[in-house]
Design a protein around this motif. Sequence first.
Motif, PDB file in Angstrom:
ATOM      1  N   PRO A 191       0.824  -1.226   0.000  1.00 18.75           N
ATOM      2  CA  PRO A 191       0.000   0.000   0.000  1.00 18.75           C
ATOM      3  C   PRO A 191       0.851   1.266   0.000  1.00 18.75           C
ATOM      4  O   PRO A 191       1.126   1.835   1.030  1.00 18.75           O
ATOM      5  CB  PRO A 191      -0.813  -0.128   1.282  1.00 18.75           C
ATOM      6  N   ASN A 192       1.277   1.694  -1.174  1.00 17.46           N
ATOM      7  CA  ASN A 192       2.038   2.940  -1.234  1.00 17.46           C
ATOM      8  C   ASN A 192       1.158   4.045  -1.811  1.00 17.46           C
ATOM      9  O   ASN A 192       0.118   3.775  -2.407  1.00 17.46           O
ATOM     10  CB  ASN A 192       3.352   2.749  -2.020  1.00 17.46           C
ATOM     11  N   THR A 243      -3.320   6.443  -5.107  1.00 12.05           N
ATOM     12  CA  THR A 243      -3.735   7.512  -6.022  1.00 12.05           C
ATOM     13  C   THR A 243      -4.303   6.923  -7.310  1.00 12.05           C
ATOM     14  O   THR A 243      -5.360   7.351  -7.783  1.00 12.05           O
ATOM     15  CB  THR A 243      -2.548   8.446  -6.331  1.00 12.05           C
ATOM     16  N   ARG A 244      -3.595   5.943  -7.887  1.00  9.34           N
ATOM     17  CA  ARG A 244      -4.075   5.324  -9.129  1.00  9.34           C
ATOM     18  C   ARG A 244      -5.435   4.659  -8.924  1.00  9.34           C
ATOM     19  O   ARG A 244      -6.318   4.770  -9.778  1.00  9.34           O
ATOM     20  CB  ARG A 244      -3.052   4.310  -9.637  1.00  9.34           C
ATOM     21  N   ALA A 245      -5.611   3.962  -7.807  1.00  8.06           N
ATOM     22  CA  ALA A 245      -6.899   3.304  -7.535  1.00  8.06           C
ATOM     23  C   ALA A 245      -8.005   4.342  -7.370  1.00  8.06           C
ATOM     24  O   ALA A 245      -9.095   4.205  -7.925  1.00  8.06           O
ATOM     25  CB  ALA A 245      -6.786   2.424  -6.293  1.00  8.06           C
ATOM     26  N   LYS A 273      -3.705  -5.830   2.322  1.00 10.72           N
ATOM     27  CA  LYS A 273      -3.439  -7.151   2.883  1.00 10.72           C
ATOM     28  C   LYS A 273      -2.573  -6.934   4.117  1.00 10.72           C
ATOM     29  O   LYS A 273      -1.752  -6.022   4.108  1.00 10.72           O
ATOM     30  CB  LYS A 273      -2.674  -8.022   1.897  1.00 10.72           C
ATOM     31  N   PRO A 274      -2.657  -7.723   5.137  1.00 12.27           N
ATOM     32  CA  PRO A 274      -3.598  -8.835   5.193  1.00 12.27           C
ATOM     33  C   PRO A 274      -5.025  -8.311   5.146  1.00 12.27           C
ATOM     34  O   PRO A 274      -5.328  -7.243   5.682  1.00 12.27           O
ATOM     35  CB  PRO A 274      -3.302  -9.530   6.512  1.00 12.27           C
ATOM     36  N   LEU A 275      -5.860  -9.071   4.455  1.00  8.77           N
ATOM     37  CA  LEU A 275      -7.221  -8.612   4.197  1.00  8.77           C
ATOM     38  C   LEU A 275      -8.020  -8.466   5.481  1.00  8.77           C
ATOM     39  O   LEU A 275      -8.028  -9.356   6.331  1.00  8.77           O
ATOM     40  CB  LEU A 275      -7.932  -9.580   3.259  1.00  8.77           C
TER      41      LEU A 275
END
Length: 132
Positions: free
Chosen positions: A90-91, A96-98, A108-110
Amino acid sequence: MAGPMVSASPIYVVDDDPAVLHSTRFLFESEGHRVETFASGFALLAAFPGPCPLCVLLDHVMPGMDGLEVCRRLWDIDARVPVILITGHPNPRIRTRAREAGVPLVDKPLAFEALVGLLAAGRTASAPRESP
């Protein structure tokens, strides 16, 4: 008395980590969902056209094609496929892209409760956002 009504549509889980596929399948099946797993974005894309899943949980970092590229290709062939992006990396760039693509992102972990909450609230991405 019967349990909660669950959609007959499967949840598709795409991840190159067999442990993630196994544990995610177990968790959703324990909630009464049908689950189909795929080890790559290419394997997922080969399943289309076909029945529309309830949701696609799509790993972002995979060999060959990242999750957002798989998402774009899904939308090219079926604009109604609901997607949640998952990541163990998670960077800020991925976030930002998502966000720009309008795709919810879960680390994750979910957090299983978070995934169930997104599904219950209908908070999945099912169509590409228009460019400005």
